[in-house]
Design a protein around this motif. Structure first.
Motif, PDB file in Angstrom:
ATOM      1  N   ASP A   1      -9.290 -24.433   2.835  1.00 23.46           N
ATOM      2  CA  ASP A   1     -10.362 -24.394   3.845  1.00 23.46           C
ATOM      3  C   ASP A   1     -10.805 -25.817   4.259  1.00 23.46           C
ATOM      4  O   ASP A   1     -11.247 -26.040   5.379  1.00 23.46           O
ATOM      5  CB  ASP A   1     -11.597 -23.666   3.278  1.00 23.46           C
TER       6      ASP A   1
ATOM      7  N   ASN B   1      -8.377 -24.450  10.108  1.00 26.67           N
ATOM      8  CA  ASN B   1      -8.024 -25.119   8.860  1.00 26.67           C
ATOM      9  C   ASN B   1      -6.689 -24.594   8.336  1.00 26.67           C
ATOM     10  O   ASN B   1      -6.054 -23.713   8.943  1.00 26.67           O
ATOM     11  CB  ASN B   1      -9.142 -24.959   7.828  1.00 26.67           C
TER      12      ASN B   1
ATOM     13  N   THR C   1      -6.052 -22.724   5.832  1.00 24.58           N
ATOM     14  CA  THR C   1      -6.063 -21.301   5.482  1.00 24.58           C
ATOM     15  C   THR C   1      -5.632 -20.460   6.670  1.00 24.58           C
ATOM     16  O   THR C   1      -4.739 -19.590   6.565  1.00 24.58           O
ATOM     17  CB  THR C   1      -7.483 -20.889   5.048  1.00 24.58           C
ATOM     18  N   LEU C   2      -6.255 -20.730   7.820  1.00 20.67           N
ATOM     19  CA  LEU C   2      -5.919 -19.952   9.010  1.00 20.67           C
ATOM     20  C   LEU C   2      -4.479 -20.209   9.431  1.00 20.67           C
ATOM     21  O   LEU C   2      -3.739 -19.270   9.780  1.00 20.67           O
ATOM     22  CB  LEU C   2      -6.873 -20.320  10.151  1.00 20.67           C
TER      23      LEU C   2
ATOM     24  N   THR D   1      -2.232 -18.480   7.112  1.00 22.20           N
ATOM     25  CA  THR D   1      -2.368 -17.030   7.344  1.00 22.20           C
ATOM     26  C   THR D   1      -1.540 -16.611   8.554  1.00 22.20           C
ATOM     27  O   THR D   1      -0.831 -15.608   8.533  1.00 22.20           O
ATOM     28  CB  THR D   1      -3.851 -16.677   7.567  1.00 22.20           C
ATOM     29  N   TRP D   2      -1.629 -17.415   9.596  1.00 26.16           N
ATOM     30  CA  TRP D   2      -0.837 -17.080  10.791  1.00 26.16           C
ATOM     31  C   TRP D   2       0.666 -17.146  10.485  1.00 26.16           C
ATOM     32  O   TRP D   2       1.444 -16.349  10.997  1.00 26.16           O
ATOM     33  CB  TRP D   2      -1.191 -18.059  11.939  1.00 26.16           C
TER      34      TRP D   2
ATOM     35  N   MET E   1       1.463 -14.035   8.769  1.00 24.98           N
ATOM     36  CA  MET E   1       1.440 -12.947   9.752  1.00 24.98           C
ATOM     37  C   MET E   1       2.689 -12.986  10.628  1.00 24.98           C
ATOM     38  O   MET E   1       3.318 -11.959  10.903  1.00 24.98           O
ATOM     39  CB  MET E   1       0.191 -13.064  10.633  1.00 24.98           C
TER      40      MET E   1
ATOM     41  N   LEU F   1       5.632 -11.701   8.662  1.00 22.02           N
ATOM     42  CA  LEU F   1       5.597 -10.243   8.486  1.00 22.02           C
ATOM     43  C   LEU F   1       5.929  -9.516   9.786  1.00 22.02           C
ATOM     44  O   LEU F   1       6.805  -8.645   9.834  1.00 22.02           O
ATOM     45  CB  LEU F   1       4.219  -9.808   7.977  1.00 22.02           C
ATOM     46  N   VAL F   2       5.181  -9.911  10.845  1.00 19.67           N
ATOM     47  CA  VAL F   2       5.360  -9.188  12.116  1.00 19.67           C
ATOM     48  C   VAL F   2       6.736  -9.460  12.692  1.00 19.67           C
ATOM     49  O   VAL F   2       7.435  -8.542  13.150  1.00 19.67           O
ATOM     50  CB  VAL F   2       4.245  -9.586  13.116  1.00 19.67           C
TER      51      VAL F   2
ATOM     52  N   PHE G   1       0.459  -8.411   2.805  1.00 18.78           N
ATOM     53  CA  PHE G   1      -0.097  -9.735   3.104  1.00 18.78           C
ATOM     54  C   PHE G   1      -0.294 -10.537   1.830  1.00 18.78           C
ATOM     55  O   PHE G   1       0.134 -11.692   1.726  1.00 18.78           O
ATOM     56  CB  PHE G   1      -1.435  -9.566   3.857  1.00 18.78           C
TER      57      PHE G   1
ATOM     58  N   PRO H   1      -2.926 -18.672   1.435  1.00 15.84           N
ATOM     59  CA  PRO H   1      -4.262 -18.362   1.943  1.00 15.84           C
ATOM     60  C   PRO H   1      -5.094 -17.607   0.931  1.00 15.84           C
ATOM     61  O   PRO H   1      -6.324 -17.687   0.967  1.00 15.84           O
ATOM     62  CB  PRO H   1      -3.993 -17.486   3.164  1.00 15.84           C
TER      63      PRO H   1
ATOM     64  N   SER I   1     -12.500 -17.824   0.871  1.00 18.75           N
ATOM     65  CA  SER I   1     -12.844 -17.257   2.177  1.00 18.75           C
ATOM     66  C   SER I   1     -11.917 -16.099   2.528  1.00 18.75           C
ATOM     67  O   SER I   1     -12.356 -15.045   3.007  1.00 18.75           O
ATOM     68  CB  SER I   1     -12.727 -18.341   3.256  1.00 18.75           C
ATOM     69  N   THR I   2     -10.637 -16.302   2.249  1.00 17.08           N
ATOM     70  CA  THR I   2      -9.677 -15.243   2.567  1.00 17.08           C
ATOM     71  C   THR I   2      -9.916 -14.013   1.702  1.00 17.08           C
ATOM     72  O   THR I   2      -9.980 -12.876   2.209  1.00 17.08           O
ATOM     73  CB  THR I   2      -8.239 -15.759   2.345  1.00 17.08           C
TER      74      THR I   2
ATOM     75  N   ALA J   1     -12.871 -12.278   2.804  1.00 21.83           N
ATOM     76  CA  ALA J   1     -12.621 -11.544   4.041  1.00 21.83           C
ATOM     77  C   ALA J   1     -11.920 -10.222   3.741  1.00 21.83           C
ATOM     78  O   ALA J   1     -12.297  -9.170   4.277  1.00 21.83           O
ATOM     79  CB  ALA J   1     -11.763 -12.396   4.980  1.00 21.83           C
TER      80      ALA J   1
END
Lengths: 248, 225
Positions: free
Chosen positions: B6, B19, B21-22, B25-26, B29, B32-33, B88, B104, B109-110, B113
């Motif tokens: 973070d 940051n 983390t995001l 995370t992307w 994502m 995965l996607v 995830f 993440p 924070s993650t 969330a």
């Protein structure tokens, strides 16, 4: 360790987006594919069951057909066997008949050949016997036998039936001469006997005595175109006729 | 010593900041996607099935099986949430072995969330399932005096969920950091392998607990298969 609340919010949004995306790109297609596969399997199973039942029916049908064929086969075999037996019997019968006919024909030919051969043999025997008899008589013939022959001839003339005697009589009287044919020369006594005997029938103008060596033993009287004779040859000829007659 | 992703700010505009983390995370994502898209783009219904499709099917089937066992309900409704939680966390934890990758889930924070998501999802599913009134009535069980305790229990388990995941993942990172400074070379590799195992188990535990919370919020009479 602090919590960054902006990050928390952003992560929550990120996570919700991820849920939505994965639902769209992962869960739904996969579940759909599996469901359609399952449905396909179910359909296929149903198809298989239908085909199985059809196959079962076909199997039963063919089993019935096979049984029918089996029984038909037995019947046909039995008929064929019977037919073959009948044919065999008929052929055997026909062969037997043919054989019998052949045998009969052969027997007949054999019999005929035997008969012919027997006839030939018998004829030969008869001819040989006659020749032998003629030869024996010829060998035995002499003056004394001629004497007896003359006697016998004269006796025969005397014993002729009445109508024959009249024929002889007429022949002597109509002809100029009477011819006496013999094998051996006749002596005077014999000639006289003959003359005197002929005179008893009719008056003989002339008697001619002739010799014929062809005669085995015998004597012949010829006059008026007719002849009377007593001859061994004649007996032999008659015997020959008698002997050979059955062999013809 | 503790690298909180973070605190690594990549871009910032006022309170809005991006940051590590995001960013990571992307990345997870996208992995995965993108992977799912590539695999499910050409799905085959009949054999032969590609090994990746087979892998996804195994994951989905197993997730469905676990959800059905726990909830005694049809799993389709819960699969997106529970499955995504597992995938995830699992991917993020496994990627921790990649050098330079900061997972993440190592950020409080993650995990907060994720725990908050579950915290919201519990009443949402409950109300959706049995209705608002009947759902709220559960908090007064066995009597109305239990209402505060039930609410505290609800909050505390969300907190526990967040801290448990964070603690486990962070502990791995911390242990690896300590060991690297004491015994370099081989031993930290073993700990990394252990970290993979821990990460996988945590992914499983987090998902299972989320499911348990959601299922427990549904009255037994409403459970059926």
């Amino acid at each position: 360790m602090a919590i960054d609340w902006f990050t928390v919010g952003a992560q929550m949004i990120n996570f919700l987006i991820l849920i939505w995306l994965l639902k769209k790109f992962l869960y739904r297609p996969i579940i759909k594919a599996m469901a359609s596969r399952e449905q396909g399997l179910v359909d296929r199973l149903q198809g298989v069951e239908i085909q199985m039942s059809e196959a079962e029916q076909l199997k039963k049908h063919y089993e019935v057909n096979l049984q029918q064929l089996d029984s038909d086969k037995d019947n046909i075999l039995a008929e064929a066997r019977q037919q073959a037996e009948t044919d065999r019997t008929l052929q055997l019968q026909s062969l037997n008949d043919e054989l019998q006919q052949e045998k009969k024909r052969f027997d007949e030919e054999m019999y005929q050949q035997q008969q012919e051969l027997g006839g030939v043999i018998n004829r030969d025997i008869a001819e040989k016997a006659l020749q032998l008899g003629g030869k024996i008589l010829s060998d035995l013939a002499d003056q004394s036998l001629e004497q007896q022959v003359v006697e016998h001839f004269l006796h025969n003339l005397a014993a002729l039936p009445a109508d024959e005697q009249s024929v002889l009589q007429q022949a002597i009287s109509e002809d100029d001469a009477v011819t006496i044919i013999s094998r051996f020369p006749l002596n005077e006594t014999q000639r006289d006997k003959i003359r005197s005997r002929l005179d008893q029938f009719a008056t003989v103008r002339e008697i001619v005595f002739e010799l014929n060596e062809q005669l085995i033993c015998g004597i012949t009287l010829e006059t008026g175109g007719r002849s009377w004779e007593w001859n061994i040859d004649r007996y032999l000829a008659e015997l020959e006729v008698e002997l050979l007659k059955p062999l013809e | 010593m503790l690298n909180n992703p973070d605190q690594i700010i990549l871009w910032q505009y006022d309170v809005i900041k991006i940051n590590a983390t995001l960013a990571f995370t992307w990345a997870v994502m996208a992995l995965l996607v993108g992977g799912s898209f590539l695999i499910t783009r050409r799905l085959s219904v009949d054999a032969p099935i590609s090994r990746f499709q087979n892998l996804l099917e195994v994951i989905v089937v197993e997730a469905n099986k676990q959800i059905r066992e726990l909830s005694q309900q049809q799993p389709e409704r819960y699969l997106p949430l529970i499955g995504t939680l597992f995938l995830f966390i699992f991917v993020a934890n496994v990627l921790a072995v990649v050098p330079g990758f900061m997972t993440p889930t190592g950020s409080l924070s993650t995990t907060t969330a994720l725990a908050l998501t579950v915290f919201i999802a519990v009443p949402v599913y409950g109300i959706y399932r049995v209705g608002l009134w009947r759902y709220l009535k559960q908090y007064c069980q066995p009597n109305v005096f239990m209402l505060p305790f039930n609410i505290i229990g609800e909050l505390s388990r969300t907190l526990a969920l967040a801290v448990r995941l964070y603690g486990n993942i962070m502990s791995g990172t911390v242990i690896a950091g300590i060991l690297l400074s004491i015994t370099p070379l081989l031993f930290p590799v073993v700990m990394q392998v252990l970290g993979l195992l821990t990460g996988t188990i945590q992914a499983y535990i987090f998902s299972i607990l989320a499911m348990v919370y959601i299922a427990s919020a549904t009255p037994k009479s409403a459970r059926n298969l």
